[in-house]
Design a protein around this motif. Structure first.
Motif, PDB file in Angstrom:
ATOM      1  N   TRP A  95      12.650 -39.948  43.752  1.00 13.99           N
ATOM      2  CA  TRP A  95      12.174 -38.601  44.102  1.00 13.99           C
ATOM      3  C   TRP A  95      12.684 -37.553  43.119  1.00 13.99           C
ATOM      4  O   TRP A  95      12.005 -36.558  42.859  1.00 13.99           O
ATOM      5  N   ARG A  98      10.646 -37.778  40.029  1.00 14.19           N
ATOM      6  CA  ARG A  98       9.300 -37.227  40.270  1.00 14.19           C
ATOM      7  C   ARG A  98       9.338 -35.733  40.553  1.00 14.19           C
ATOM      8  O   ARG A  98       8.322 -35.139  40.895  1.00 14.19           O
ATOM      9  N   GLN A 100      10.634 -34.085  43.070  1.00 15.27           N
ATOM     10  CA  GLN A 100      10.336 -33.756  44.462  1.00 15.27           C
ATOM     11  C   GLN A 100      11.572 -33.145  45.121  1.00 15.27           C
ATOM     12  O   GLN A 100      12.629 -33.046  44.503  1.00 15.27           O
ATOM     13  N   ASN A 101      11.434 -32.713  46.369  1.00 16.14           N
ATOM     14  CA  ASN A 101      12.533 -32.060  47.079  1.00 16.14           C
ATOM     15  C   ASN A 101      12.912 -32.825  48.339  1.00 16.14           C
ATOM     16  O   ASN A 101      12.114 -33.595  48.872  1.00 16.14           O
ATOM     17  N   ALA A 194      14.421 -31.611  40.661  1.00 16.22           N
ATOM     18  CA  ALA A 194      14.366 -31.803  42.109  1.00 16.22           C
ATOM     19  C   ALA A 194      15.390 -30.893  42.770  1.00 16.22           C
ATOM     20  O   ALA A 194      16.434 -30.582  42.194  1.00 16.22           O
ATOM     21  N   SER A 226       5.513 -31.592  48.422  1.00 15.47           N
ATOM     22  CA  SER A 226       6.096 -32.858  47.931  1.00 15.47           C
ATOM     23  C   SER A 226       7.565 -33.001  48.331  1.00 15.47           C
ATOM     24  O   SER A 226       8.416 -33.380  47.520  1.00 15.47           O
ATOM     25  N   SER A 227       7.873 -32.673  49.582  1.00 12.65           N
ATOM     26  CA  SER A 227       9.265 -32.765  50.029  1.00 12.65           C
ATOM     27  C   SER A 227       9.443 -33.889  51.049  1.00 12.65           C
ATOM     28  O   SER A 227       8.503 -34.287  51.736  1.00 12.65           O
TER      29      SER A 227
END
Length: 249
Positions: A95, A98, A100-101, A194, A226-227
């Motif tokens: 993640w 990528r 993301q969070n 992230a 996107s978390s």
């Protein structure tokens, strides 16, 4: 070249891992039974491990995590709300790569900070850069940076780390400047890093807490998209630890 010259050469070249490996080989007779290629391979492995350890120590020092939480010690006790498969996926740090969070929420004492730091430790183990900041303290730093002219430097530092941990979100009210600064920090990270946010307030209450419709929409858009959401439940871990210690004593 004598053995001492070889050791001095390794020291001069700052090949500390190989030097320690060579000293180990000299002190353990089992190595004399190995072929030259095998002994050389062990020295290379020793240098690689030494450098990995040195890098990890540097990453953890720079991260300034509140606690050095070992991921192996994550408590999956029923009722905490932690799914092993979900955590297993997060611990791969995919993640982070990528961009993301992760949003961690739960009542006081449920282990939000500890869990956030354990993910930070795992990221450092993977060779990723990490920074830990309490939201209130960060906004104080940015307030000072506005005055002394170091704001851009601070923002650039935050933007460069691969994982930024923002702890205690929702603990103190945001000022007008604080809301704007928080948005800038998050905006700088879109598509580049992230972010992990931990706080007591449920995510559904974040919009009201920010207390500015336009900025709240912008901030949450950058966070929630996107978390991965982790909602910790159960009794206070601090209370449980105290109770356990009382039973032991």
């Amino acid at each position: 070249m004598t053995l001492q010259n070889t050791m001095d050469g390794l020291r001069d070249l700052r090949l500390s891992g190989m030097l320690e490996g060579l000293e180990q080989q000299l002190n353990q007779t089992t190595y004399t039974e190995l072929a030259f290629e095998q002994r050389l391979g062990h020295l290379v492995d020793a240098e690689s491990s030494h450098r990995d350890g040195k890098r990890l120590r540097r990453l953890l020092k720079n991260a300034r995590l509140k606690v050095n939480a070992e991921p192996e010690a994550i408590d999956y006790r029923p009722g905490r709300g932690l799914d092993r498969s979900v955590m297993g996926d997060l611990l791969t740090c995919g993640w982070i790569e990528r961009q993301q969070n992760v949003l961690v929420t739960g009542h006081t004492g449920t282990g939000k900070t500890w869990l956030a730091c354990s993910l930070g430790v795992q990221a450092a183990r993977m060779g990723l850069t990490v920074a830990y900041k309490r939201v209130g303290r960060l906004l104080e730093e940015m307030e000072i940076a506005h005055v002394d002219g170091s704001l851009m430097k601070l923002r650039n530092q935050l933007a460069k780390v691969q994982l930024l941990i923002l702890d205690d979100f929702g603990l103190t009210q945001l000022t007008n400047r604080g809301r704007a600064d928080l948005l800038e920090v998050l905006d700088d990270r879109v598509g580049t890093g992230a972010t992990l946010v931990a706080g007591q307030l449920p995510v559904k209450d974040w919009h009201g807490f920010i207390n500015d419709p336009a900025l709240a929409d912008a901030i949450l858009d950058r966070l929630i998209h996107s978390s991965h959401k982790l909602v910790l439940k159960g009794e206070s871990m601090r209370k449980r630890k105290t109770s356990t210690n009382d039973q032991i004593s």
